[in-house]
Structures are given as structure tokens and as C-alpha cells.
Design an enzyme around this catalytic site. Structure first.
Site, short mmCIF file in Angstrom:
data_model
loop_
_atom_site.label_atom_id
_atom_site.label_comp_id
_atom_site.label_asym_id
_atom_site.label_seq_id
_atom_site.Cartn_x
_atom_site.Cartn_y
_atom_site.Cartn_z
N ASN A 84 0.81 -1.22 0.00
CA ASN A 84 0.00 0.00 0.00
C ASN A 84 0.85 1.27 0.00
O ASN A 84 0.38 2.33 0.42
CB ASN A 84 -0.98 -0.01 1.17
CG ASN A 84 -0.32 -0.26 2.50
OD1 ASN A 84 0.86 0.03 2.69
ND2 ASN A 84 -1.08 -0.81 3.45
N HIS B 112 -8.85 4.62 9.83
CA HIS B 112 -7.61 4.12 9.24
C HIS B 112 -7.91 3.40 7.92
O HIS B 112 -8.18 2.20 7.90
CB HIS B 112 -6.92 3.17 10.21
CG HIS B 112 -5.52 2.80 9.81
ND1 HIS B 112 -4.74 1.96 10.56
CD2 HIS B 112 -4.77 3.14 8.73
CE1 HIS B 112 -3.56 1.81 9.97
NE2 HIS B 112 -3.56 2.52 8.85
N ARG C 142 1.42 5.68 12.40
CA ARG C 142 0.85 4.99 13.55
C ARG C 142 0.43 6.02 14.60
O ARG C 142 1.16 6.96 14.90
CB ARG C 142 1.86 4.00 14.17
CG ARG C 142 2.04 2.73 13.38
CD ARG C 142 0.76 1.89 13.33
NE ARG C 142 0.89 0.69 12.52
CZ ARG C 142 0.60 0.61 11.24
NH1 ARG C 142 0.19 1.68 10.58
NH2 ARG C 142 0.71 -0.54 10.59
N GLN D 205 -6.58 0.77 18.07
CA GLN D 205 -7.43 0.56 16.90
C GLN D 205 -8.16 -0.76 17.06
O GLN D 205 -7.52 -1.76 17.39
CB GLN D 205 -6.61 0.58 15.61
CG GLN D 205 -6.07 1.95 15.29
CD GLN D 205 -5.50 2.08 13.89
OE1 GLN D 205 -5.26 3.17 13.44
NE2 GLN D 205 -5.28 1.00 13.18
#
Length: 343
Positions: free
Chosen positions: A108, A291, A244, A272
Site C-alpha cells: 500500500n 484508518h 501509527r 485501533q
């Protein structure tokens, strides 16, 4: 072999990283003797921790493989991150236990680099205020325009200059900005190729109009952007974090944004998934999203291919490609995850 995969349940939208689609793992394992267990909550890991051979989860909805869980995982051989970023695994504990940790490196990169550019522009241009007015029937142009700035000629500092950091710099170059970076490992080839200057961390923080965090989360970077560091940033600076959430101090961000000192945006939270009462949800001026920067359709296709490749390696007892490996043979082998302790 028992494979446990943590993916979110579909809410009607179709994507590969869901329990329903499960990256095509059902079809891949069809006809084999391997067992696939699909779960949607990190708490469910404890039901399978003692006899699972492989665990798969994404950074977007992680399975936290803590030291305590590693000690209980008698059969665990491989922890796969379906994406990039394996900080949800205690890599030191995994190394001691001989567990291989791997991620789909590069899957990604493009997606996150594009998100970094988008967040930078949204925050600089005061997009959120303009959108709010459009939704709520207002037309207060001075309030929008007084907080809108061009990207042209701004000094952009990138903290963490791996592949995503470099891609971000390449895409920002077209905006005629002054690029600088800080990274534990100097990238002289990239400096010449992209036209970016290496500076110390202190210089990056104090001189940048925009700071983009693109560092992995390690023991060295956890809470790196605390109140002291943020207070040294330029007034009205933009801080973008698609790396992060735990790299920044949660409460320091709240104070700095609500006091009007900086603008903060990105898509990463800690923990998360973020709880409903997370203090960032009520920030006055932010470009935060859930996210999803690395969850584009194209990225998911690359993630699927990488995960299936690694499972094939395990089944056929062939080596996982080096660039995917984070922990192998009782050591942290990936440069980005090495801390001062294990360099």
C-alpha cells in the site's frame, strides 16, 4: 494447520479485507486439510491462541500478539500482517520464541503516499471548515479564507524516509515545495534523485511548515511527538500522521489542536479500532479519518496476492521473500523495525 484470520465483518460494502471475502482464503484452502478460522474481534484470539499455527490480521483491525499471547502460542509459526506495519506484534517476544513475522511490503505504498498529500492539502486549505459550512448552510468566506494557505514554497519535513516517505516526497515535488527529511538511516541516493535535504530531527521539527510522519512504530518512536516536541513546531504548522497513532502523544495533540497551535490530520489512532469516546473525535480542527489510507481497492489486491504467496511458502516449506520478513530465525531482520537495542 490451523490458520486464524482477523478481518472486519462486512456492512454491505464489498472488499477483499472482510470476513466474508477473507482475501480469497476459503477458495485457496479448499481441498486442503488446513483449517481456516475467521474472527472479527481481537478478543477472540484467546480462544485459539494455544493451537493456532498461523495468525493473519491487518494494521487496520489488528490481532495484538503480545508477549503474554506469544508465551501461550505453543504452535504459532507465522504471524502475517495483511498490509504494512507489524507493530501489533511484540517482535522481540516473537524473535525469542522463533515465530516468523512477515508483512506484505510495498502493498500500500502508493495508497498511503497519496493520502499524505491529500491530508496536507486538506489541512493547509482549511477544507474542513469549508465543507462544514456547505453542509450546515453557512456562507462565511472570511472564516474559511483566513485559515487557507497554499502549499507553494512551503517547507515540508518528512519523518521516516522509507519507500512511502520517498514516494510522498516525489509527489509533493510538483507543488514546488522545499523538501527535507529525517531518518535513522540517511538515504543519500534519494537525496540526489528527489532533491531532498537531510536534517536533524530538531531542525525538521522547528523549521517545517508541514511535518509528515512516515516512520514505523518502534520502541524508539513511540510517543516521539510529545508535548515538548509539538511545542517546538512552528505556529500553525500542519502535522500529518498516516503512520501509527502511538507515535504521537494523544493528549498533547488534543491540547495543541484545540489551542490553535497546529493542525493535525491523518488516519491512524491508538488503540485501533478507536473507542467512541476517543478524545480526537471532538478535536476542533482536524483532518482525521478512520484508518483507511492503505485500504484502496488496488492495495487490497496486492495484499491478497502477498498473503497467499506467504501461505504457499509455508505449506511448501520454501523461503518467504526477504523483503516480506520482519522477524526470522530468532532475530529482527527488517531494518525499519530495528531499535537502538537490536541494531
Amino acid at each position: 494447520m490451523k490458520i486464524v484470520a482477523l478481518f472486519p465483518a462486512s456492512t454491505g460494502s464489498s472488499q477483499l479485507l472482510t470476513k466474508e471475502a477473507s482475501l480469497g482464503l476459503r477458495d485457496f484452502l479448499n481441498g486442503t486439510e488446513d483449517e481456516l478460522v475467521l474472527i472479527t474481534d481481537d478478543k477472540e484470539i484467546d480462544q485459539h491462541i494455544e493451537d493456532m499455527d498461523v495468525v493473519i490480521s491487518s494494521p487496520f483491525l489488528p490481532a495484538y500478539i503480545t508477549k503474554e499471547r506469544v508465551e501461550k502460542a505453543k504452535n504459532l509459526k507465522l504471524a502475517i500482517t495483511a498490509g504494512i506495519g507489524s507493530d501489533h506484534v511484540d517482535i522481540e517476544a516473537a524473535a525469542e520464541k522463533g515465530i516468523t513475522v512477515a508483512e506484505v511490503t510495498g502493498s500500500n505504498n502508493e495508497s498511503v503516499a497519496e493520502q499524505n498529500v491529500m491530508e496536507t492539502l486538506l489541512l493547509l486549505r482549511n477544507y474542513e471548515e469549508g465543507h462544514k459550512q456547505a453542509e450546515e448552510g453557512e456562507w462565511d468566506l472570511p472564516r474559511v479564507g483566513s485559515g487557507a494557505n497554499e502549499l507553494l514554497n512551503k517547507k515540508v519535513g518528512i519523518f521516516g524516509f522509507g519507500r512511502i516517505g520517498q514516494l510522498t516526497a516525489e509527489r509533493l515535488k510538483a507543488f514546488n515545495v522545499e523538501l527535507q527529511y529525517n531518518d535513522p538511516f540517511r538515504k543519500k541516493d534519494a537525496e540526489e534523485r528527489i532533491g531532498v535535504e537531510y536534517v536533524t530531527f530538531d531542525e525538521l521539527i522547528k523549521s517545517s511548515d508541514v511535518v509528515i510522519i512516515q516512520s514505523p512504530l518502534t520502541a524508539d518512536t513511540e510517543n516521539k511527538f510529545d508535548q515538548e516536541i509539538i511545542s517546538q513546531m512552528k505556529e500553525n504548522a500542519v502535522l500529518v500522521n498516516c503512520a501509527r497513532g502511538a507515535i504521537v502523544d494523544k493528549n498533547a495533540i488534543v491540547h495543541a489542536v484545540n489551542d490553535g497551535r497546529i493542525r493535525y490530520g491523518g488516519d491512524v489512532w491508538y488503540p485501533q479500532p478507536a473507542p467512541v469516546d476517543h478524545p480526537w473525535r471532538s478535536l476542533k480542527q482536524t483532518g482525521l479519518t478512520v484508518h483507511y489510507s492503505g485500504m484502496t481497492v488496488e492495495a487490497q489486491e496486492r495484499i491478497q496476492k502477498g498473503v497467499i504467496e506467504m501461505l504457499t511458502n509455508l505449506m511448501e516449506n520454501t523461503p518467504i521473500r526477504d523483503e516480506y520478513i520482519i522477524v526470522d530465525k530468532n532475530k529482527v531482520s527488517h531494518q525499519s523495525y530495528q531499535t537502538n537495542k537490536n541494531k
